[in-house]
Design a protein around this motif. Structure first.
Motif, PDB file in Angstrom:
ATOM      1  N   TYR A  30     -17.789 -40.604  12.061  1.00  0.00           N
ATOM      2  CA  TYR A  30     -17.719 -42.030  12.684  1.00  0.00           C
ATOM      3  C   TYR A  30     -16.866 -43.075  11.546  1.00  0.00           C
ATOM      4  N   VAL A  31     -17.469 -43.057  10.426  1.00  0.00           N
ATOM      5  CA  VAL A  31     -17.122 -43.979   9.526  1.00  0.00           C
ATOM      6  C   VAL A  31     -15.540 -43.504   8.814  1.00  0.00           C
ATOM      7  N   ALA A  32     -15.161 -42.324   8.831  1.00  0.00           N
ATOM      8  CA  ALA A  32     -13.934 -41.901   8.696  1.00  0.00           C
ATOM      9  C   ALA A  32     -12.961 -42.464   9.756  1.00  0.00           C
ATOM     10  N   VAL A  33     -13.189 -42.572  11.075  1.00  0.00           N
ATOM     11  CA  VAL A  33     -12.471 -43.059  12.068  1.00  0.00           C
ATOM     12  C   VAL A  33     -12.490 -44.502  11.894  1.00  0.00           C
ATOM     13  N   ARG A  34     -13.538 -45.231  11.399  1.00  0.00           N
ATOM     14  CA  ARG A  34     -13.397 -46.537  11.295  1.00  0.00           C
ATOM     15  C   ARG A  34     -12.725 -46.876  10.117  1.00  0.00           C
ATOM     16  N   SER A  35     -12.744 -46.069   9.220  1.00  0.00           N
ATOM     17  CA  SER A  35     -11.952 -46.492   7.639  1.00  0.00           C
ATOM     18  C   SER A  35     -10.419 -46.354   8.323  1.00  0.00           C
ATOM     19  N   LEU A  36     -10.029 -45.136   8.940  1.00  0.00           N
ATOM     20  CA  LEU A  36      -8.509 -45.203   9.430  1.00  0.00           C
ATOM     21  C   LEU A  36      -8.223 -46.276  10.207  1.00  0.00           C
ATOM     22  N   ILE A  37      -9.128 -46.930  11.109  1.00  0.00           N
ATOM     23  CA  ILE A  37      -8.736 -48.150  12.119  1.00  0.00           C
ATOM     24  C   ILE A  37      -8.318 -49.208  11.155  1.00  0.00           C
ATOM     25  N   ARG A  38      -9.299 -49.470  10.140  1.00  0.00           N
ATOM     26  CA  ARG A  38      -9.113 -50.499   9.118  1.00  0.00           C
ATOM     27  C   ARG A  38      -7.975 -50.413   8.242  1.00  0.00           C
ATOM     28  N   PHE A  39      -7.473 -49.145   7.951  1.00  0.00           N
ATOM     29  CA  PHE A  39      -6.392 -48.980   7.115  1.00  0.00           C
ATOM     30  C   PHE A  39      -5.168 -49.307   8.102  1.00  0.00           C
ATOM     31  N   THR A  40      -5.187 -48.955   9.215  1.00  0.00           N
ATOM     32  CA  THR A  40      -4.094 -49.287  10.082  1.00  0.00           C
ATOM     33  C   THR A  40      -4.215 -50.797  10.142  1.00  0.00           C
ATOM     34  N   ASP A  41      -5.122 -51.672  10.218  1.00  0.00           N
ATOM     35  CA  ASP A  41      -5.030 -53.259  10.184  1.00  0.00           C
ATOM     36  C   ASP A  41      -4.548 -53.744   8.768  1.00  0.00           C
ATOM     37  N   ALA A  42      -4.896 -52.996   7.741  1.00  0.00           N
ATOM     38  CA  ALA A  42      -4.718 -53.310   6.177  1.00  0.00           C
ATOM     39  C   ALA A  42      -3.319 -53.290   6.165  1.00  0.00           C
ATOM     40  N   SER A  43      -2.528 -51.957   6.745  1.00  0.00           N
ATOM     41  CA  SER A  43      -1.248 -51.837   6.531  1.00  0.00           C
ATOM     42  C   SER A  43      -0.526 -52.866   7.125  1.00  0.00           C
ATOM     43  N   SER A  44      -0.879 -52.953   8.353  1.00  0.00           N
ATOM     44  CA  SER A  44       0.007 -54.211   9.085  1.00  0.00           C
ATOM     45  C   SER A  44      -0.132 -55.455   8.404  1.00  0.00           C
ATOM     46  N   ALA A  45      -1.518 -55.802   7.801  1.00  0.00           N
ATOM     47  CA  ALA A  45      -1.565 -57.056   7.152  1.00  0.00           C
ATOM     48  C   ALA A  45      -0.633 -57.071   5.846  1.00  0.00           C
ATOM     49  N   PRO A 243       4.353 -80.660   9.174  1.00  0.00           N
ATOM     50  CA  PRO A 243       3.948 -79.298   8.897  1.00  0.00           C
ATOM     51  C   PRO A 243       2.415 -78.970   8.778  1.00  0.00           C
ATOM     52  N   VAL A 244       1.969 -78.016   9.799  1.00  0.00           N
ATOM     53  CA  VAL A 244       0.574 -77.791   9.691  1.00  0.00           C
ATOM     54  C   VAL A 244       0.479 -76.413   9.557  1.00  0.00           C
ATOM     55  N   ILE A 245      -0.583 -75.955   8.822  1.00  0.00           N
ATOM     56  CA  ILE A 245      -0.827 -74.510   8.522  1.00  0.00           C
ATOM     57  C   ILE A 245      -2.038 -73.955   8.999  1.00  0.00           C
ATOM     58  N   LYS A 246      -2.338 -72.744   9.652  1.00  0.00           N
ATOM     59  CA  LYS A 246      -3.611 -72.548  10.143  1.00  0.00           C
ATOM     60  C   LYS A 246      -3.689 -71.020  10.017  1.00  0.00           C
ATOM     61  N   SER A 247      -4.866 -70.623   9.806  1.00  0.00           N
ATOM     62  CA  SER A 247      -5.406 -69.307   9.252  1.00  0.00           C
ATOM     63  C   SER A 247      -4.869 -68.082  10.528  1.00  0.00           C
ATOM     64  N   CYS A 248      -4.244 -67.060  10.127  1.00  0.00           N
ATOM     65  CA  CYS A 248      -4.170 -65.897  10.945  1.00  0.00           C
ATOM     66  C   CYS A 248      -5.258 -64.888  10.999  1.00  0.00           C
ATOM     67  N   LYS A 249      -5.751 -64.475  11.940  1.00  0.00           N
ATOM     68  CA  LYS A 249      -7.164 -63.449  11.904  1.00  0.00           C
ATOM     69  C   LYS A 249      -6.561 -62.135  11.558  1.00  0.00           C
ATOM     70  N   ASP A 250      -5.270 -61.699  11.474  1.00  0.00           N
ATOM     71  CA  ASP A 250      -5.030 -60.475  10.944  1.00  0.00           C
ATOM     72  C   ASP A 250      -4.735 -60.426   9.733  1.00  0.00           C
ATOM     73  N   LEU A 251      -4.709 -61.507   8.778  1.00  0.00           N
ATOM     74  CA  LEU A 251      -4.598 -61.542   7.591  1.00  0.00           C
ATOM     75  C   LEU A 251      -6.026 -61.472   6.898  1.00  0.00           C
ATOM     76  N   PRO A 252      -6.214 -60.926   5.461  1.00  0.00           N
ATOM     77  CA  PRO A 252      -7.429 -61.328   4.899  1.00  0.00           C
ATOM     78  C   PRO A 252      -7.440 -62.184   4.136  1.00  0.00           C
ATOM     79  N   TYR A 253      -6.566 -63.002   4.016  1.00  0.00           N
ATOM     80  CA  TYR A 253      -6.548 -64.236   3.301  1.00  0.00           C
ATOM     81  C   TYR A 253      -6.106 -65.534   3.949  1.00  0.00           C
TER      82      TYR A 253
END
Length: 390
Positions: A30-45, A243-253
């Motif tokens: 379960y932890v490995a699957v969660r890590s790979l899912i988070r890896f996919t999100d981190a790669s996209s970010a 110009p107005v900037i807003k946070s993006c939920k897909d990014l860690p920053y």
């Protein structure tokens, strides 16, 4: 390690090694699957951060097209993902009305520093003494985790913008929209103090019965000061030409002290950690689950073989000879009765002692003992022989 921690560790180890480690293998999978899912999100970010242009505030209007604005009819917002670096300034400084004569900023009560965000945190630190009735805390630790500190946080914020350094008046600026942002903020600590709490009679009673009691109060204040150089990463759009900037939920920053290159390095490192952790944990889970599957399969096969052997022994106990069965049901003299069951005729002789004192069923029962011995002479036997009358 305390008694509570030892008890919890023993329980967790027993649960983890249940079914030859199958539970531990499933948890690691379960932890490995969660890590790979988070890896996919981190790669996209990471890809989005690399592809995002790093522009100056004065060049935002040239990068953004007029269509990159809010749609009032549908309520949806479109924009472009950009990376902008600038200095923090209160929005009231560029409002252009009489209110700008008195700048709308926040002032720290402890240090007097001026900023646009102030976060004050009070943490009450607790201590635990087992006391004369401390066994109650040991029982509580089995059902819940005893907390050692309690934190309360207050956050104040005023509208602020990002401007370019060295330019005045600030005709070009970027409005920061903090709505819905859950990203960490680049705050600066301006006050940090730990104060001891004076004990009271109630504190003595808490310690006597093994309950947690307060020992200190930690006050901490962090602000986002004016003039701080930060980087904003998010979706930028034009609202009424501003110009107005807003946070993006897909990014860690969203707001950070790092520049684009530092963000790329940090995001790449996180991506590698998630990837290798997923691979290592996945490999461990496959190995543990394979070991557990083989062990349980062999255990099932052994149980099945024992079950078949028991069934065969039960069938062997029954006398297949109808004449002998009829003979056993008749009148049997006392000298010919089995010395164990005292109901059937003596039919089997033990090897090597040769004593014929048991019926066939009882002889088989004696043979299946761990250390089979003759019930008469107590000599170790190897087997029994069925004796037939001529």
């Amino acid at each position: 390690m305390s008694i509570n921690e030892q008890t919890v560790a023993a329980i967790l180890s027993q649960v983890a090694l249940a079914a030859d480690g199958a539970f531990l293998g499933v948890a690691l999978a379960y932890v490995a699957v969660r890590s790979l899912i988070r890896f996919t999100d981190a790669s996209s970010a990471l890809k989005k951060i690399k592809d995002s242009p790093s522009v100056r505030i004065s060049d935002l209007r040239s990068v953004l097209s007029p269509s990159d604005g809010s749609d009032s009819s549908t309520g949806s917002e479109e924009g472009k993902l950009v990376i902008v670096r600038g200095l923090v300034e209160a929005k009231s400084a560029v409002d252009g009305n009489w209110k700008s004569l008195r700048q709308n900023v926040l002032v720290s009560h402890e240090s007097g520093d001026r900023g646009v965000i102030i976060r004050r945190t009070q943490t009450c630190i607790y201590n635990e003494w087992r006391g004369f009735f401390g066994w109650t805390s040991d029982v509580r630790s089995l059902f819940k985790r005893s907390w050692k500190e309690q934190e309360s946080t207050s956050l104040r914020m005023v509208p602020f913008i990002l401007v370019e350094g060295g330019k005045w008046p600030q005709n070009d600026y970027l409005v920061v929209n903090m709505d819905g942002s859950r990203h960490p903020l680049p705050l600066v600590t301006v006050f940090h103090q730990l104060q001891p709490i004076t004990a009271s009679p109630y504190t003595f009673l808490q310690a006597l019965f093994g309950h947690e009691y307060p020992v200190g109060l930690l006050d901490e204040e962090k602000i986002l000061p004016l003039g701080k150089d930060i980087t904003a990463v998010g979706v930028c759009s034009l609202r009424d030409g501003i110009p107005v900037i807003k946070s993006c939920k897909d990014l860690p920053y969203f707001l950070s002290d790092m520049n684009k290159d530092q963000m790329v390095v940090d995001a790449a490192f996180r991506t590698k950690v998630l990837l290798w952790s997923g691979i290592v944990l996945g490999t461990l889970s496959i190995g543990i689950l394979g070991y557990a599957a083989v062990r349980n399969w062999n255990r099932w096969k052994s149980w099945r073989q024992q079950r078949q052997a028991q069934q065969q022994n039960n069938l062997a106990r029954e006398d297949p000879d109808p004449e002998i069965a009829a003979d056993d049901t008749g009148e049997i003299p006392d000298g010919e009765l089995c010395v164990i069951c005292l109901t059937r005729r003596r039919r089997s002789a033990f090897v090597p002692c040769g004593h014929m004192v048991c019926c066939q069923r009882c002889a088989l029962s004696v043979e299946r003992d761990l250390a089979p011995k003759c019930p008469v002479c107590r000599q170790s036997i190897r087997s029994s022989v069925r004796i037939y009358d001529s």
